[in-house]
Write a protein that holds these residues in place. Structure first.
Motif, PDB file in Angstrom:
ATOM      1  N   UNK A  61       0.840  -1.198   0.000  1.00  0.00           N
ATOM      2  CA  UNK A  61       0.000   0.000   0.000  1.00  0.00           C
ATOM      3  C   UNK A  61       0.872   1.243   0.000  1.00  0.00           C
ATOM      4  N   UNK A  62       0.708   2.108  -1.004  1.00  0.00           N
ATOM      5  CA  UNK A  62       1.520   3.333  -1.093  1.00  0.00           C
ATOM      6  C   UNK A  62       0.769   4.389  -1.894  1.00  0.00           C
ATOM      7  N   UNK A  63      -0.389   4.872  -1.395  1.00  0.00           N
ATOM      8  CA  UNK A  63      -1.178   5.828  -2.177  1.00  0.00           C
ATOM      9  C   UNK A  63      -0.448   7.145  -2.435  1.00  0.00           C
ATOM     10  N   UNK A  64       0.565   7.436  -1.625  1.00  0.00           N
ATOM     11  CA  UNK A  64       1.341   8.658  -1.863  1.00  0.00           C
ATOM     12  C   UNK A  64       2.142   8.565  -3.164  1.00  0.00           C
ATOM     13  N   UNK A  65       2.271   7.352  -3.717  1.00  0.00           N
ATOM     14  CA  UNK A  65       2.994   7.158  -4.977  1.00  0.00           C
ATOM     15  C   UNK A  65       2.047   6.998  -6.161  1.00  0.00           C
ATOM     16  N   UNK A  66       0.769   7.277  -5.968  1.00  0.00           N
ATOM     17  CA  UNK A  66      -0.229   7.067  -7.024  1.00  0.00           C
ATOM     18  C   UNK A  66      -0.947   8.366  -7.366  1.00  0.00           C
ATOM     19  N   UNK A  67      -1.429   8.418  -8.599  1.00  0.00           N
ATOM     20  CA  UNK A  67      -2.340   9.477  -9.015  1.00  0.00           C
ATOM     21  C   UNK A  67      -3.785   8.991  -8.958  1.00  0.00           C
ATOM     22  N   UNK A  68      -3.961   7.686  -9.181  1.00  0.00           N
ATOM     23  CA  UNK A  68      -5.277   7.052  -9.116  1.00  0.00           C
ATOM     24  C   UNK A  68      -5.145   5.762  -8.310  1.00  0.00           C
ATOM     25  N   UNK A  69      -6.007   5.576  -7.327  1.00  0.00           N
ATOM     26  CA  UNK A  69      -6.142   4.295  -6.637  1.00  0.00           C
ATOM     27  C   UNK A  69      -7.509   3.745  -7.012  1.00  0.00           C
ATOM     28  N   UNK A  70      -7.526   2.583  -7.670  1.00  0.00           N
ATOM     29  CA  UNK A  70      -8.778   1.972  -8.125  1.00  0.00           C
ATOM     30  C   UNK A  70      -9.106   0.764  -7.257  1.00  0.00           C
TER      31      UNK A  70
END
Length: 200
Positions: A61-70
């Motif tokens: 889990x690393x949402x800080x490295x994403x533009x979109x989390x699906x």
């Protein structure tokens, strides 16, 4: 464009494979870099999907490295089986989703994956949709239901139904990479996005 697709035991195969293919193929139709990966809110390893498909997940889990989390769905019709209900009871994924929002991140969910966002409190008072059998639950939990295939409320984008992962991903490609990329993808896939897109 960095896309993280969340997977968990009991996830519906079409829910996660369709967006993965659309987002991955988008790289052929844009000059922007596109990176797509499966992630898990628990330890990386193998996940067993709803129909028995085993998928190796290398990324945590690393949402800080994403533009979109699906967030796909699965297992909502079987409360005692692996899937969305089990993830809600466990609490790890809803807590992770609840802590994820930040400027520049779009949280997207399809089918009953929207109920994981609901469990995190992210759909309350927001326009949204989900699988038709989960719509009453979503509304009871404070979601503002829209009769649309895809509902775009800016940093929250939801889609209803198992096959809606195609529409969700194509809409986000259109929004983020432009209409030429989306129409080229539709031609490559021999698939025309259908249904209403509700957006502000």
């Amino acid at each position: 464009m960095r896309v993280h697709i969340v997977v968990f035991d009991g996830v519906e195969e079409l829910d996660f494979v369709a967006p993965y293919e659309v987002f991955s193929a988008a790289r052929f139709f844009t000059d922007r870099p596109v990176e797509v990966r499966y992630v898990t809110a628990s330890r990386p390893g193998f996940v067993r999907a709803a129909y028995g498909t085993r998928i190796g997940v290398e990324h945590g889990w690393a949402p800080e490295q994403a533009d979109i989390v699906a967030v796909p769905g699965g297992g909502y019709a079987r409360p005692d089986a692996p899937g969305v209900w089990a993830e809600i009871r466990r609490g790890t994924l809803p807590r992770a989703l609840g802590a994820a929002p930040r400027p520049g991140l779009t949280l997207a969910a399809l089918c009953t994956g929207v109920m994981l966002l609901s469990a995190a409190g992210l759909t309350r008072g927001r326009p949204c949709t989900t699988h038709h059998k989960a719509r009453p639950d979503l509304e009871r939990q404070g979601g503002v239901l829209k009769n649309a295939r895809v509902v775009d409320d800016g940093d929250l984008v939801t889609a209803g139904g198992i096959t809606s992962g195609l529409e969700l991903a194509l809409w986000l490609v259109r929004r983020e990479l432009g209409p030429d990329a989306a129409s080229s993808l539709e031609a490559m896939l021999e698939y025309e996005a259908h249904g209403t897109v509700w957006s502000r």
